[in-house]
Design a protein around this motif. Structure first.
Motif: not given
Length: 302
Positions: A67, A27, A112-113, A90
Motif C-alpha cells: 500500500v 485494506v 482499488a481495494i 493498492v
C-alpha cells in the motif's frame, strides 16, 4: 464460497506525504472482514520495512499486498525476487504509475481495494520485472529506470530541505531547466554499443512515470523487452514545447525522440545518478536486464 487466504500487507504510512495514511488500515480491515488472515506491516523506514516483509514471506503467504506509491511496488518486487507469491497493489502515493499500467484504479482507493479482493480469487497475471546491476549491488524494479533530466531533478529535490511536498520537486525542476544541457551517454543495447548526446534516457518496462507522464507509450509489461527512450538535445524553448506532449505520449512522434527496444541495456555517463520507480539507485554506469515473466501480480488481464 470465497477461499480464505493468508495475506501480508506492507504499508507506507507516509505515502503522498501522509495524505494516504488511511488507505492501509482500510485494506487490512476489508481483507479481514472477508475472512482472510492478514499480517499488517508498518516500519519507520524503507530498509526496515523491506526486512520485515522478507521475514514475513518466509511463512509462504498466499499474497503480498503493498500500500503506497511506486516505491512500495519496488519494495514488493525486491522482496518477492525468486518467489511465485503474487503481488497485490493498492495505490496511495503521488505517482502510482505501475498501477496505471496494470489497470488498477489510482484515484479511487475503495475501487482499488475491491479489485484487490476480487483478484485474490483468480489466477494472477504474469509480467516482466527488471534487475539493475550497479557498483554497490543489484536493484529490482517494475516500472522505469531513468537517467537524465528527470533523474537530475529528483537528485536535486532530494538534497533540498525546503520547501516540503510537491513544491520542492517543482523548484528543483525549474533550477535544472535553467541549467539544461545535453549529456553524453555510452549505451549498450543487447550488445550493440553507441554513443549518444541526449537530455534523457529512460529504460521502460511500463509506459509512464512521474504520475502519468507517458514517456514510453508503447511499452508492454509482458513482452520481454524494455523500451529505451532517448530525447535528443533541445533548447529550453523546444523542451518546454515538447514537455506537455509527454502526458499524452505524443512526443514519440517527434524526430528528436528515439525509441529502441532491448532486453539488456547498459547506460554510462558522468555525473548522473540513476533512479528507478521514483527511488534513487546508484550513480551511472548501470546495466538493466529484463526478468521476463518473473512477477505475478493481482491485476486484471488486459
Amino acid at each position: 464460497m470465497r477461499a480464505r487466504k493468508r495475506v501480508v500487507v506492507a504499508i507506507n504510512p507516509n505515502a503522498a506525504f501522509g495524505r494516504g495514511r488511511e488507505v492501509g488500515p482500510a485494506v487490512v480491515t476489508t481483507l479481514r472482514g472477508l475472512g482472510h488472515e492478514v499480517v499488517s506491516l508498518t516500519e519507520l523506514d524503507f530498509p526496515q520495512l523491506l526486512d520485515a516483509t522478507r521475514r514475513a514471506l518466509t511463512e509462504k503467504p498466499d499474497a503480498l499486498v503493498v500500500v503506497g506509491g511506486d516505491g512500495m511496488v519496488a519494495l514488493g518486487v525486491m522482496a518477492l525476487e525468486g518467489s511465485r507469491i503474487p503481488l497485490g497493489i493498492v495505490p496511495s502515493g503521488t505517482g502510482n504509475d505501475v498501477c496505471r499500467g496494470l489497470g488498477i484504479p489510482v484515484d479511487d482507493a475503495e475501487a482499488a481495494i475491491r479489485m484487490l479482493a476480487e483478484q485474490l480469487d483468480v489466477p494472477p497475471r504474469v509480467i516482466d520485472a527488471g534487475t539493475i546491476a550497479h557498483a554497490t549491488g543489484e536493484t529490482r524494479f517494475a516500472c522505469i529506470l531513468s537517467a537524465g533530466f528527470d533523474a537530475l531533478v529528483n537528485e536535486r529535490a532530494n538534497r533540498m530541505r525546503f520547501p516540503r511536498g510537491r513544491s520542492r520537486y517543482t523548484l528543483a525542476l525549474l533550477v535544472e531547466l535553467a541549467k539544461l544541457r545535453p549529456i553524453e551517454y555510452t549505451l549498450e543495447l543487447d550488445g550493440e554499443t553507441r554513443v549518444e548526446r541526449a537530455l534523457l534516457v529512460a529504460v521502460a518496462n511500463n509506459l509512464s512515470f512521474g504520475g502519468g507522464m507517458k514517456v514510453a507509450p508503447d511499452a508492454k509489461l509482458d513482452d520481454g523487452l524494455f523500451d529505451v527512450v532517448l530525447v535528443k538535445p533541445l533548447s529550453r524553448l523546444q523542451f518546454l514545447r515538447i514537455y506537455p506532449r509527454v502526458f499524452a505520449g505524443t512526443h514519440v512522434g517527434d524526430p528528436r525522440v528515439i525509441v529502441h527496444r532491448a532486453s539488456r541495456v547498459s547506460v554510462a555517463a558522468a555525473g548522473v545518478v540513476a533512479y528507478a520507480d521514483g527511488e534513487r539507485v546508484a550513480p551511472l554506469p548501470v546495466t538493466a536486464t529484463v526478468d521476463a515473466r518473473s512477477l505475478r501480480v493481482l491485476a486484471p488481464t488486459p
